[in-house]
Write an enzyme that holds these catalytic residues in place. Structure first.
Site, short mmCIF file in Angstrom:
data_model
loop_
_atom_site.label_atom_id
_atom_site.label_comp_id
_atom_site.label_asym_id
_atom_site.label_seq_id
_atom_site.Cartn_x
_atom_site.Cartn_y
_atom_site.Cartn_z
N ASP A 19 -110.16 5.08 23.96
CA ASP A 19 -109.88 5.71 25.35
C ASP A 19 -108.94 5.19 26.26
O ASP A 19 -108.07 5.84 26.67
CB ASP A 19 -110.98 5.28 26.80
CG ASP A 19 -112.26 5.51 27.00
OD1 ASP A 19 -112.87 6.18 26.00
OD2 ASP A 19 -113.28 4.97 27.18
N HIS B 167 -106.92 4.34 34.57
CA HIS B 167 -105.95 3.01 34.70
C HIS B 167 -104.45 3.15 34.26
O HIS B 167 -103.17 3.08 34.53
CB HIS B 167 -106.80 1.73 34.68
CG HIS B 167 -107.20 1.88 35.87
ND1 HIS B 167 -108.90 2.33 36.20
CD2 HIS B 167 -107.38 0.62 36.85
CE1 HIS B 167 -108.80 1.76 37.35
NE2 HIS B 167 -108.23 0.49 37.29
N HIS C 207 -113.75 0.28 28.97
CA HIS C 207 -113.29 1.37 28.24
C HIS C 207 -113.39 0.77 27.06
O HIS C 207 -113.38 -0.11 26.62
CB HIS C 207 -112.45 1.92 28.46
CG HIS C 207 -112.01 2.96 29.63
ND1 HIS C 207 -112.19 4.08 29.94
CD2 HIS C 207 -111.36 2.58 31.19
CE1 HIS C 207 -112.23 4.50 31.46
NE2 HIS C 207 -111.67 3.81 32.16
#
Length: 238
Positions: free
Chosen positions: A227, A182, A223
């Site tokens: 990340d 994302h 996450h």
């Protein structure tokens, strides 16, 4: 008079759309190979993320500074970060097609998507390498111990893997952690607008939204903080 004015305005828009479409189709006929390769790689990336889910082993959530600082939104509020990402994605797509209507043009749509897909593919290739090299227990709720989605049963046939259970397999994936997909999309879109956009306020707003998206992903426990940090470093480094 107003009807005549509207008719003239509509005629200008139609002529611009027709003219721009003609130019873009010509560019597309010359540059389609890399565009197609970029789109195909999106499937390969999804296939890789599906594959690592079979290897995922749930375990205790790792100690994370972001989890300590940011309050947990909870499972029922996980949609907030997804809603913001959908807004970012759709806004960017619409902006890349605005030259078909508006005259304030600084790029060709085909070329901008060619560049965007190239950046996405490079980042996603590194992402595939990292999440296969190091598999962490997912912090998301459906990836934790006790969840039936945390571990996938062995596939019964090749088609089960190749179809990647779209879109459920994408939404409820586990194991594809380092680093955030994302955030790859978000930062690539923001950097692209930073380079080719022309409204300073929107540029500043885009960076603020990207930061908010980062915090929401961590607060949603989708996450680990690493990340998000690695995604920022990789994309901005390119």
């Amino acid at each position: 008079m107003s009807a005549l004015y509207l008719a003239r305005g509509a005629s200008k828009v139609v002529r611009r759309i027709t003219s721009e479409t003609s130019v873009e189709l010509k560019i597309l006929s010359e540059k389609w190979q890399l565009l197609l390769a970029g789109l195909v790689f999106q499937y390969i990336h999804g296939l890789a993320a599906r594959g690592v889910h079979y290897l995922h082993r749930p375990g205790p959530t790792l100690q994370d500074l972001g989890f300590m600082i940011l309050p947990e939104l909870g499972k029922e509020r996980g949609y907030i970060s997804e809603t913001l990402f959908t807004f970012i994605f759709l806004s960017f797509v619409l902006w890349t097609f605005h030259p078909f209507i508006l005259q304030t043009k600084r790029f060709y749509t085909v070329l901008i998507w060619r560049r965007v897909l190239a950046f996405l593919c490079a980042s996603q290739f590194l992402r595939i390498v990292t999440f296969y090299c190091t598999q962490l227990p997912g912090p998301n709720y459906h990836c934790r111990e006790g969840s039936p989605l945390a571990r996938l049963p062995q596939p019964q046939n090749v088609a089960e893997v190749l179809l990647i259970n779209f879109p459920r397999g994408v939404i409820y994936g586990c194991g594809d952690l380092i680093f955030s997909s994302h955030m790859i999309f978000t930062i690539v879109f923001v950097v692209t607008y930073q380079k080719y956009g022309y409204i300073r306020f929107i540029k500043m707003l885009a960076w603020c939204i990207a930061i908010a998206q980062s915090l929401l992903i961590i607060a949603s426990r989708k996450h680990y903080s690493v990340d998000v940090v690695v995604a920022w470093w990789v994309v901005c480094h390119y």
